[in-house]
Write an enzyme that holds these catalytic residues in place. Structure first.
Site, short mmCIF file in Angstrom:
data_model
loop_
_atom_site.label_atom_id
_atom_site.label_comp_id
_atom_site.label_asym_id
_atom_site.label_seq_id
_atom_site.Cartn_x
_atom_site.Cartn_y
_atom_site.Cartn_z
N ASN A 1 0.81 -1.15 -0.03
CA ASN A 1 -0.21 -0.04 -0.17
C ASN A 1 0.78 1.56 0.19
O ASN A 1 1.37 1.57 0.98
CB ASN A 1 -0.97 -0.14 1.27
CG ASN A 1 -1.55 0.97 1.96
OD1 ASN A 1 -1.47 2.54 0.48
ND2 ASN A 1 -1.94 0.89 2.70
N TRP A 2 1.31 2.46 -0.76
CA TRP A 2 1.90 3.10 -1.16
C TRP A 2 1.47 4.14 -0.67
O TRP A 2 2.27 4.97 -0.22
CB TRP A 2 2.76 3.52 -2.62
CG TRP A 2 2.66 2.12 -3.44
CD1 TRP A 2 3.53 1.03 -3.55
CD2 TRP A 2 4.07 2.60 -4.85
NE1 TRP A 2 3.69 0.48 -3.87
CE2 TRP A 2 4.15 1.81 -5.38
CE3 TRP A 2 3.56 3.74 -5.17
CZ2 TRP A 2 4.84 1.40 -6.45
CZ3 TRP A 2 4.17 3.61 -6.87
CH2 TRP A 2 4.89 2.38 -7.37
N LYS A 3 -0.03 4.22 -0.04
CA LYS A 3 -0.84 5.48 0.33
C LYS A 3 -0.34 6.50 -0.73
O LYS A 3 -0.36 6.70 -1.26
CB LYS A 3 0.42 5.61 1.39
CG LYS A 3 -0.31 4.21 2.91
CD LYS A 3 -0.02 4.53 3.86
CE LYS A 3 -0.14 3.34 5.02
NZ LYS A 3 -0.55 3.13 6.39
N HIS B 1 -9.55 1.07 4.59
CA HIS B 1 -7.73 1.22 4.69
C HIS B 1 -8.35 1.92 6.46
O HIS B 1 -9.14 3.05 6.22
CB HIS B 1 -7.36 2.23 4.56
CG HIS B 1 -5.61 1.85 5.31
ND1 HIS B 1 -5.16 3.23 5.22
CD2 HIS B 1 -4.69 0.76 5.22
CE1 HIS B 1 -3.95 2.77 6.49
NE2 HIS B 1 -3.86 1.48 5.74
N GLU C 1 -7.12 4.71 7.67
CA GLU C 1 -6.47 5.70 7.36
C GLU C 1 -7.95 6.89 6.42
O GLU C 1 -8.32 7.69 7.18
CB GLU C 1 -5.48 6.06 6.36
CG GLU C 1 -4.14 6.36 7.53
CD GLU C 1 -3.36 5.52 6.55
OE1 GLU C 1 -3.02 5.22 5.51
OE2 GLU C 1 -2.34 5.05 7.62
N GLU D 1 -5.88 -4.86 10.41
CA GLU D 1 -4.58 -4.29 10.74
C GLU D 1 -5.13 -3.31 12.52
O GLU D 1 -5.51 -2.57 11.77
CB GLU D 1 -4.81 -3.27 9.44
CG GLU D 1 -4.13 -3.86 8.25
CD GLU D 1 -3.12 -2.45 7.31
OE1 GLU D 1 -2.40 -2.66 6.79
OE2 GLU D 1 -4.22 -1.11 6.63
N GLY E 1 2.52 1.75 11.05
CA GLY E 1 3.10 3.42 10.50
C GLY E 1 3.78 3.66 11.90
O GLY E 1 4.17 4.94 12.52
N SER F 1 3.34 -2.26 10.78
CA SER F 1 4.45 -2.30 10.57
C SER F 1 5.23 -3.60 10.21
O SER F 1 5.73 -4.08 11.17
CB SER F 1 5.39 -1.74 11.95
OG SER F 1 4.78 -0.63 12.16
N GLY G 1 2.77 -0.80 4.38
CA GLY G 1 2.56 0.34 4.46
C GLY G 1 4.46 0.71 3.81
O GLY G 1 4.71 0.34 3.10
P1 PGA Z 1 3.09 0.29 7.78
O1 PGA Z 1 1.15 0.96 6.96
O2 PGA Z 1 3.07 -1.41 7.13
O3 PGA Z 1 3.53 1.50 7.72
O4 PGA Z 1 2.17 0.13 9.33
C1 PGA Z 1 0.58 -0.79 6.68
C2 PGA Z 1 -1.15 -0.74 6.98
O5 PGA Z 1 -1.46 1.10 6.60
O6 PGA Z 1 -1.62 -0.99 5.40
#
Ligand code: PGA
Length: 252
Positions: A9-11, A96, A98, A168, A174, A214, A235
């Site tokens: 997931n490149w966000k 997600h 976010e 998640e 993150g 993470s 991520g």
């Molecule tokens: P992260 O994000 O690996 O940076 O914790 C995972 C995600 O949000 O899918």
């Protein structure tokens, strides 16, 4: 045996030039046999067309990070399932944390999108996970169970196998704080049990449940070894070819 699916997931990272570097960096390293496991990248909308061209003939598939649940219309700023398909997407991340936190997505809106994605021939990657305070209150299963039931409402048995779930824990996203393999496995097992109750055990055994939060080369192997962890939604660590490839290798 369920195959493992590793998705990046490149966000909101990587412009076009950076997209080219990252995809080329990834595909040039994917010279080994994936043994039936799958790799997906989910760049921002603006990079999908370029990424789609760059992965042609490579063992990498394409996903988006969100979509609108209508075919078309006056929805400024939104992107439809058919648009995603036409640019080469086979997957779409939905719900997600976010998007839940900053864009008001709910189990109801995610459910609507998931049904539309499936009807449009896209595979949704539906995200669920508890907040830190919910874990501390001891209500993780209650929260995650409600999310799974809400997001899958009216998804028929014949179609649920086509969907991927991603557990998640929000406190692990993150933050550098990963759930321990045991903590993650316990929730994955709970999610599979919930699928068994909603559908039946045969279906529950087939659904791919990814872990996200993470995930990095140092912890991926232990997580992916757990019996109910069928892949990872990555991520931060997917933004560098070396670390993403190391995570992919740890499921082989
Ligand atoms: P992260 O994000 O690996 O940076 O914790 C995972 C995600 O949000 O899918």
């Amino acid at each position: 045996m369920r195959k493992k699916i590793i998705a990046g997931n490149w966000k909101m990272f990587k412009d076009l030039r950076e997209t080219e570097d990252l995809v080329r960096g990834l595909t040039s390293r994917l010279t080994f046999d994936l043994k039936g496991n799958q790799v997906i990248i989910c760049p921002p909308f603006t990079s999908l067309a370029l990424a789609s061209k760059l992965i042609e003939g490579k063992p990498v598939e394409l996903g988006a990070q969100n979509m609108h649940p209508e075919d078309e219309g006056a929805f400024t700023g939104e992107v439809s399932p058919n648009m995603l398909k036409s640019v080469g997407c086979s997957y779409v991340i939905l719900g997600h944390s976010e998007r839940r936190q900053y864009f008001g997505e709910t189990n109801e809106s995610i459910n609507k999108k998931a049904k539309k994605a499936i009807a449009s021939g896209l595979t949704p990657i539906v995200c669920v996970g508890e907040l830190l305070e919910e874990r501390e209150k001891g209500i993780t299963e209650q929260v995650v169970g409600t999310q799974v039931r809400g997001c899958l409402k009216d998804v028929p048995e014949a179609e649920v196998e086509r969907l991927i779930l991603a557990y998640e824990p929000v406190w692990a996203i993150g933050t550098g704080k990963t759930a321990t393999p045991q903590q993650a496995q316990a929730v994955h097992q709970f999610i599979r049990k919930t699928l068994g109750q909603l559908y039946n055990w045969t279906v529950a055994e087939k659904v791919v449940i990814q872990y996200g939060g993470s995930v990095k080369p140092e912890n991926a192997a232990e997580l992916l070894k757990q019996p109910d962890i069928d892949g990872a939604l990555v991520g931060g660590a997917c933004l560098k070819p070396d670390s993403f490839v190391a995570i992919i290798q740890s499921c082989l």
